[in-house]
Design a protein around this motif. Structure first.
Motif, PDB file in Angstrom:
ATOM      1  N   ASP A   1       1.719 -19.985  -3.051  1.00 29.05           N
ATOM      2  CA  ASP A   1       2.407 -19.971  -1.767  1.00 29.05           C
ATOM      3  C   ASP A   1       1.984 -21.179  -0.942  1.00 29.05           C
ATOM      4  O   ASP A   1       0.846 -21.647  -1.038  1.00 29.05           O
ATOM      5  CB  ASP A   1       2.076 -18.670  -1.009  1.00 29.05           C
ATOM      6  CG  ASP A   1       2.933 -18.494   0.230  1.00 29.05           C
ATOM      7  OD1 ASP A   1       4.104 -18.134   0.090  1.00 29.05           O
ATOM      8  OD2 ASP A   1       2.418 -18.726   1.342  1.00 29.05           O
ATOM      9  N   ASP A   2       2.916 -21.686  -0.143  1.00 28.26           N
ATOM     10  CA  ASP A   2       2.618 -22.862   0.672  1.00 28.26           C
ATOM     11  C   ASP A   2       1.702 -22.537   1.852  1.00 28.26           C
ATOM     12  O   ASP A   2       1.045 -23.433   2.385  1.00 28.26           O
ATOM     13  CB  ASP A   2       3.916 -23.482   1.203  1.00 28.26           C
ATOM     14  CG  ASP A   2       4.765 -24.060   0.086  1.00 28.26           C
ATOM     15  OD1 ASP A   2       4.187 -24.438  -0.958  1.00 28.26           O
ATOM     16  OD2 ASP A   2       5.995 -24.114   0.238  1.00 28.26           O
ATOM     17  N   MET A   3       1.659 -21.270   2.280  1.00 29.83           N
ATOM     18  CA  MET A   3       0.911 -20.918   3.480  1.00 29.83           C
ATOM     19  C   MET A   3      -0.374 -20.150   3.171  1.00 29.83           C
ATOM     20  O   MET A   3      -1.396 -20.365   3.820  1.00 29.83           O
ATOM     21  CB  MET A   3       1.797 -20.074   4.413  1.00 29.83           C
ATOM     22  CG  MET A   3       1.142 -19.701   5.736  1.00 29.83           C
ATOM     23  SD  MET A   3       2.259 -18.777   6.824  1.00 29.83           S
ATOM     24  CE  MET A   3       3.544 -20.008   7.093  1.00 29.83           C
ATOM     25  N   PHE A   4      -0.346 -19.274   2.188  1.00 29.76           N
ATOM     26  CA  PHE A   4      -1.475 -18.377   1.948  1.00 29.76           C
ATOM     27  C   PHE A   4      -2.103 -18.624   0.577  1.00 29.76           C
ATOM     28  O   PHE A   4      -1.415 -18.960  -0.387  1.00 29.76           O
ATOM     29  CB  PHE A   4      -1.047 -16.910   2.046  1.00 29.76           C
ATOM     30  CG  PHE A   4      -0.519 -16.517   3.398  1.00 29.76           C
ATOM     31  CD1 PHE A   4      -1.371 -16.344   4.468  1.00 29.76           C
ATOM     32  CD2 PHE A   4       0.837 -16.344   3.594  1.00 29.76           C
ATOM     33  CE1 PHE A   4      -0.895 -15.999   5.720  1.00 29.76           C
ATOM     34  CE2 PHE A   4       1.337 -15.992   4.837  1.00 29.76           C
ATOM     35  CZ  PHE A   4       0.470 -15.819   5.895  1.00 29.76           C
TER      36      PHE A   4
ATOM     37  N   GLY B   1      -3.326  -7.995   4.292  1.00 31.43           N
ATOM     38  CA  GLY B   1      -3.428  -8.702   3.029  1.00 31.43           C
ATOM     39  C   GLY B   1      -2.583  -8.057   1.949  1.00 31.43           C
ATOM     40  O   GLY B   1      -1.533  -7.458   2.208  1.00 31.43           O
ATOM     41  N   VAL B   2      -3.053  -8.153   0.710  1.00 32.97           N
ATOM     42  CA  VAL B   2      -2.324  -7.644  -0.445  1.00 32.97           C
ATOM     43  C   VAL B   2      -2.615  -6.158  -0.616  1.00 32.97           C
ATOM     44  O   VAL B   2      -3.736  -5.693  -0.403  1.00 32.97           O
ATOM     45  CB  VAL B   2      -2.741  -8.417  -1.714  1.00 32.97           C
ATOM     46  CG1 VAL B   2      -1.996  -7.905  -2.942  1.00 32.97           C
ATOM     47  CG2 VAL B   2      -2.480  -9.912  -1.524  1.00 32.97           C
ATOM     48  N   THR B   3      -1.596  -5.409  -1.008  1.00 34.51           N
ATOM     49  CA  THR B   3      -1.760  -3.979  -1.264  1.00 34.51           C
ATOM     50  C   THR B   3      -2.645  -3.760  -2.487  1.00 34.51           C
ATOM     51  O   THR B   3      -2.495  -4.446  -3.503  1.00 34.51           O
ATOM     52  CB  THR B   3      -0.394  -3.320  -1.503  1.00 34.51           C
ATOM     53  OG1 THR B   3       0.436  -3.538  -0.369  1.00 34.51           O
ATOM     54  CG2 THR B   3      -0.537  -1.824  -1.728  1.00 34.51           C
ATOM     55  N   HIS B   4      -3.581  -2.815  -2.379  1.00 35.22           N
ATOM     56  CA  HIS B   4      -4.427  -2.479  -3.521  1.00 35.22           C
ATOM     57  C   HIS B   4      -3.560  -1.913  -4.641  1.00 35.22           C
ATOM     58  O   HIS B   4      -2.704  -1.064  -4.408  1.00 35.22           O
ATOM     59  CB  HIS B   4      -5.500  -1.465  -3.130  1.00 35.22           C
ATOM     60  CG  HIS B   4      -6.546  -2.026  -2.217  1.00 35.22           C
ATOM     61  ND1 HIS B   4      -7.233  -3.185  -2.487  1.00 35.22           N
ATOM     62  CD2 HIS B   4      -7.032  -1.586  -1.024  1.00 35.22           C
ATOM     63  CE1 HIS B   4      -8.089  -3.433  -1.505  1.00 35.22           C
ATOM     64  NE2 HIS B   4      -7.977  -2.477  -0.607  1.00 35.22           N
ATOM     65  N   LEU B   5      -3.793  -2.382  -5.853  1.00 35.22           N
ATOM     66  CA  LEU B   5      -2.968  -1.948  -6.980  1.00 35.22           C
ATOM     67  C   LEU B   5      -3.147  -0.468  -7.275  1.00 35.22           C
ATOM     68  O   LEU B   5      -2.194   0.214  -7.640  1.00 35.22           O
ATOM     69  CB  LEU B   5      -3.322  -2.785  -8.219  1.00 35.22           C
ATOM     70  CG  LEU B   5      -2.451  -2.582  -9.457  1.00 35.22           C
ATOM     71  CD1 LEU B   5      -0.997  -2.929  -9.155  1.00 35.22           C
ATOM     72  CD2 LEU B   5      -2.967  -3.417 -10.617  1.00 35.22           C
ATOM     73  N   ASP B   6      -4.370   0.034  -7.112  1.00 30.20           N
ATOM     74  CA  ASP B   6      -4.653   1.430  -7.453  1.00 30.20           C
ATOM     75  C   ASP B   6      -4.460   2.387  -6.276  1.00 30.20           C
ATOM     76  O   ASP B   6      -4.449   3.598  -6.470  1.00 30.20           O
ATOM     77  CB  ASP B   6      -6.088   1.555  -7.977  1.00 30.20           C
ATOM     78  CG  ASP B   6      -6.302   0.754  -9.253  1.00 30.20           C
ATOM     79  OD1 ASP B   6      -5.326   0.614 -10.019  1.00 30.20           O
ATOM     80  OD2 ASP B   6      -7.418   0.251  -9.475  1.00 30.20           O
ATOM     81  N   ASP B   7      -4.365   1.855  -5.062  1.00 28.62           N
ATOM     82  CA  ASP B   7      -4.213   2.714  -3.881  1.00 28.62           C
ATOM     83  C   ASP B   7      -3.207   2.053  -2.941  1.00 28.62           C
ATOM     84  O   ASP B   7      -3.519   1.080  -2.258  1.00 28.62           O
ATOM     85  CB  ASP B   7      -5.562   2.910  -3.173  1.00 28.62           C
ATOM     86  CG  ASP B   7      -5.485   3.935  -2.043  1.00 28.62           C
ATOM     87  OD1 ASP B   7      -4.363   4.399  -1.726  1.00 28.62           O
ATOM     88  OD2 ASP B   7      -6.537   4.278  -1.475  1.00 28.62           O
TER      89      ASP B   7
ATOM     90  N   GLY C   1      -5.783  -5.384   1.677  1.00 33.88           N
ATOM     91  CA  GLY C   1      -6.806  -6.344   2.030  1.00 33.88           C
ATOM     92  C   GLY C   1      -6.557  -6.912   3.421  1.00 33.88           C
ATOM     93  O   GLY C   1      -5.696  -6.447   4.163  1.00 33.88           O
ATOM     94  N   ASP C   2      -7.321  -7.934   3.780  1.00 37.24           N
ATOM     95  CA  ASP C   2      -7.227  -8.540   5.113  1.00 37.24           C
ATOM     96  C   ASP C   2      -6.588  -9.925   5.022  1.00 37.24           C
ATOM     97  O   ASP C   2      -6.537 -10.546   3.955  1.00 37.24           O
ATOM     98  CB  ASP C   2      -8.620  -8.662   5.745  1.00 37.24           C
ATOM     99  CG  ASP C   2      -9.297  -7.312   5.900  1.00 37.24           C
ATOM    100  OD1 ASP C   2      -8.577  -6.308   6.096  1.00 37.24           O
ATOM    101  OD2 ASP C   2     -10.543  -7.258   5.817  1.00 37.24           O
TER     102      ASP C   2
ATOM    103  N   PHE D   1       3.522 -11.784   5.951  1.00 46.59           N
ATOM    104  CA  PHE D   1       4.451 -10.983   5.163  1.00 46.59           C
ATOM    105  C   PHE D   1       4.884  -9.729   5.914  1.00 46.59           C
ATOM    106  O   PHE D   1       5.799  -9.033   5.477  1.00 46.59           O
ATOM    107  CB  PHE D   1       3.815 -10.603   3.824  1.00 46.59           C
ATOM    108  CG  PHE D   1       3.580 -11.787   2.926  1.00 46.59           C
ATOM    109  CD1 PHE D   1       4.645 -12.471   2.377  1.00 46.59           C
ATOM    110  CD2 PHE D   1       2.297 -12.229   2.655  1.00 46.59           C
ATOM    111  CE1 PHE D   1       4.445 -13.569   1.561  1.00 46.59           C
ATOM    112  CE2 PHE D   1       2.078 -13.323   1.839  1.00 46.59           C
ATOM    113  CZ  PHE D   1       3.160 -13.988   1.283  1.00 46.59           C
ATOM    114  N   ASP D   2       4.251  -9.453   7.046  1.00 48.90           N
ATOM    115  CA  ASP D   2       4.638  -8.328   7.905  1.00 48.90           C
ATOM    116  C   ASP D   2       5.310  -8.814   9.181  1.00 48.90           C
ATOM    117  O   ASP D   2       5.338  -8.097  10.176  1.00 48.90           O
ATOM    118  CB  ASP D   2       3.399  -7.491   8.256  1.00 48.90           C
ATOM    119  CG  ASP D   2       2.757  -6.867   7.028  1.00 48.90           C
ATOM    120  OD1 ASP D   2       3.091  -5.714   6.714  1.00 48.90           O
ATOM    121  OD2 ASP D   2       1.945  -7.539   6.367  1.00 48.90           O
ATOM    122  N   GLY D   3       5.834 -10.031   9.168  1.00 48.12           N
ATOM    123  CA  GLY D   3       6.459 -10.577  10.367  1.00 48.12           C
ATOM    124  C   GLY D   3       5.470 -11.401  11.172  1.00 48.12           C
ATOM    125  O   GLY D   3       4.319 -11.631  10.768  1.00 48.12           O
TER     126      GLY D   3
END
Length: 200
Positions: A74-77, A130-136, A141-142, A106-108
């Motif tokens: 990604d260009d920003m993150f 941040g990114v959604t946990h794959l298992d939960d 994340g932040d 990603f949330d506006g």
């Protein structure tokens, strides 16, 4: 021994085979398959789509389709596990006095509070963006914003005078530089001393 060339080992011969499949019971076609990419998936992850591969001969079960995922940068993150990192360039006045900035996520658009007295390489954290946990799926994340203080390379005479006056009042305790092998928690060179050094 070898399979019979006519029946190919099946024991029977189709006298008038289908012109499309030639008696094999399947034909080659191209089709689109929908893939559900789970939130929080990592780079180089392989997804298995059951029964979406090639069909077996004579009505045999279909195999599986494997999809390898490559995540485009990604260009920003920048991603670090489930945390996202970005670098925000701010004027030195914002770092000194503090400022509110808006950034795209990603949330506006979100408001980021740059605290007064921010130093270069300081970070501001936005929780659970941040990114959604794959298992939960309920945990994320932040988003960590790194503060990059933009120091001007050229100053007018008035601006230089203001900086020098401020440095005389603010950085009197940082005039004597002590060289050490590693930084100590108590002796930091003043921000405007760094600015004056850069301008020299």
């Amino acid at each position: 021994t070898a399979p019979c060339e006519r029946c190919e080992g099946h024991g029977t011969v189709i006298e008038k085979p289908c012109p499309s499949c030639l008696g094999h019971g399947r034909v080659r076609v191209t089709r689109n398959v929908g893939v559900a990419v789970p939130a929080g998936v990592a780079n180089n992850t392989r997804l298995r789509l059951a029964n979406q591969g090639e069909v077996g001969e004579n009505g045999g079960a279909a195999g599986d389709l494997y999809v390898d995922i490559r995540i485009k940068p990604d260009d920003m993150f920048t991603r670090d596990d489930d945390d996202l990192h970005c670098w925000i360039k701010v004027p030195m006045s914002w770092a000194v006095l503090g400022h509110e900035v808006e950034i795209d996520t990603f949330d506006g658009r979100q408001t980021l509070d740059i605290p007064a007295g921010s130093q270069p390489d300081d970070t501001v954290t936005l929780k659970n963006l941040g990114v959604t946990h794959l298992d939960d799926k309920n945990e994320r994340g932040d988003l960590v914003a790194h503060v990059v203080v933009e120091i001007p390379k050229k100053l007018s005479d008035d601006e230089r005078e203001l900086i020098e006056r401020f440095g005389e009042m603010h950085d009197t305790d940082a005039q004597h530089v002590v060289v050490k092998s590693r930084p100590s928690s108590g002796a930091k060179k003043g921000f405007f001393s760094k600015l004056k050094d850069a301008l020299r």
